[in-house]
Design a protein around this motif. Structure first.
Motif, PDB file in Angstrom:
ATOM      1  N   GLU A 176     -55.878-105.503  49.237  1.00 14.32           N
ATOM      2  CA  GLU A 176     -56.657-105.194  50.207  1.00 14.32           C
ATOM      3  C   GLU A 176     -57.034-105.931  51.533  1.00 14.32           C
ATOM      4  N   TRP A 212     -60.051-106.693  55.035  1.00 12.03           N
ATOM      5  CA  TRP A 212     -61.081-106.531  55.591  1.00 12.03           C
ATOM      6  C   TRP A 212     -60.961-105.718  56.754  1.00 12.03           C
ATOM      7  N   HIS A 269     -63.937-104.169  52.328  1.00 12.31           N
ATOM      8  CA  HIS A 269     -62.556-104.106  52.179  1.00 12.31           C
ATOM      9  C   HIS A 269     -62.001-102.820  51.950  1.00 12.31           C
TER      10      HIS A 269
END
Length: 410
Positions: A174, A176, A183
């Motif tokens: 993932e 940000w 996320h």
């Protein structure tokens, strides 16, 4: 001509906002507990687990698929992932092979132990049962991650089984998303491969295999990584068929076409107009700078909650593109500045996502970014032409879209 561009940017904004608001991730249709045919047995004659995670204690909130099973006690599994240096294991031999399994000992690059650390993340649940009809929804027992919170990372949620002889993991990659302040998951395949690479050559691991169990959806292609610790018994997941869910991703460069069309329409830049390039460059610097400063701050202050840095830097991301446009577009050719501002923001999006290793993004996210590109173009058009209504409309839409995003409406 100017009004045509105003209408064009307004249409771009409307299409992006409406598309991102109404196109959402798919899920299962029924709520409540999963039916028996959706449950998987991680061990022969052992407990049952629903091979997915959920946002709520219901299959209606299904998200990502469980993609790793480690056979061993919960304490052993956690120690394997977080404190390998203090482990002492006696060698043991597996007495049974896996059904429909493929060894991964030679499939990937050489092993490299990841620095797994305790992680923060939203609550996710899965369903476990000692026998069908007697199960319960459980939250992850702990979370681990390697990478950077404000950059990109591999994130693990661990779910020990009721019989205490296996732990199911949901491992995913993932990044940000600064414009959504949360996320965004990029996939689960690399997450399971990271766990495999970390453990397969360790002395306390008996075997690492991939087993086909027949479940698809939630990012899964029907395979699960099975890791047996030397002190653990064999595992043999059952085979339950499920129709694969349709993917909904779009190449990262799909965010570029609208920007490319706008950029292509920019008149040839003469030497005396090179200063105009400062506008798109400044927008790119704002977008990339916020990401870079956030990651640097996280590295300098590892004990601090990364959300503190996000809270400090996010206002810069909100105000920065508008401020740069207001300062650099005033008094310049309106159409050119609108197109350059839109192209600069689009380029910032692409470079930012490429920098954290994102190659594909959901179409909903592409539409959201398209709306923001249209808004900054509309704002620049108003500033350059000194039309306060158009500029005000652009500023209001910019703030409104970001606010709606934070509230989960887009």
């Amino acid at each position: 001509m100017r009004y045509r561009w105003t209408v064009a940017f307004a249409v771009l904004v409307a299409a992006g906002v409406l598309g991102s608001a109404f196109i959402g991730p798919g899920g299962v249709e029924n709520g409540g507990d999963p039916p028996r045919e959706q449950l998987l047995q991680p061990g022969q004659g052992a407990d049952y687990v629903w091979p997915y995670t959920s946002r709520s204690q219901s299959i209606d909130g299904r998200t990502l698929a469980l993609n790793v099973v480690i056979v061993g006690t919960p304490a052993e599994v956690r120690a394997v992932l977080t404190d390998q240096s203090e482990l002492e294991w006696a060698a043991a031999e597996s007495d049974q092979g896996l059904n429909e399994s493929v060894s991964v000992s030679q499939l990937d690059e050489p092993v490299s132990i990841s620095p797994w650390r305790s992680a923060r993340g939203a609550a996710r649940y899965t369903y476990v049962a000692e026998r069908p009809g007697s199960g319960e929804w459980v939250e992850s027992d702990y979370q681990l991650a390697t990478g950077t919170y404000l950059g990109s990372r591999t994130h693990i949620r661990a779910y020990p089984g009721p019989s205490d002889n296996w732990t199911a993991l949901q491992a995913h990659t993932e990044y940000w998303d600064w414009f959504r302040l949360r996320h965004s998951v990029t996939g689960i395949a690399e997450g399971s491969r990271t766990v495999e690479r970390d453990l397969r050559d360790e002395r306390f691991v008996d075997e690492v295999s991939r087993v086909y169990h027949g479940h698809a959806g939630g990012g899964s292609d029907g395979w699960i990584s099975v890791i047996r610790l030397t002190s653990a018994t064999d595992v043999s997941p059952g085979s339950i068929d499920e129709a694969p869910g349709p993917g909904s991703t779009l190449g990262l460069l799909s965010v570029v076409p609208a920007v490319a069309v706008l950029a292509a329409a920019v008149p040839p830049v003469r030497r005396r107009d090179l200063w105009d390039a400062a506008l798109p460059l400044s927008i790119v610097v704002v977008v990339l700078g916020v990401r870079s400063v956030g990651i640097a701050a996280e590295g300098l202050f590892p004990a601090a909650n990364p959300k503190i840095f996000a809270g400090v830097l996010y206002p810069m991301l909100v105000v920065g593109p508008l401020l740069a446009t207001a300062l650099l577009a005033r008094g310049r050719p309106a159409t050119r500045m609108a197109l350059l501002a839109a192209a600069g923001l689009g380029a910032g999006f692409v470079l930012d996502l490429s920098g954290v290793g994102v190659r594909t993004v959901p179409i909903r996210l592409v539409l959201h970014r398209t709306a923001l590109v249209g808004v900054i173009g509309l704002f620049a058009l108003g500033v350059a032409s000194e039309e306060r209504r158009v500029a005000s409309a652009g500023a209001v839409l910019w703030v409104a879209i970001l606010a709606a995003t934070l509230l989960g409406m887009v």
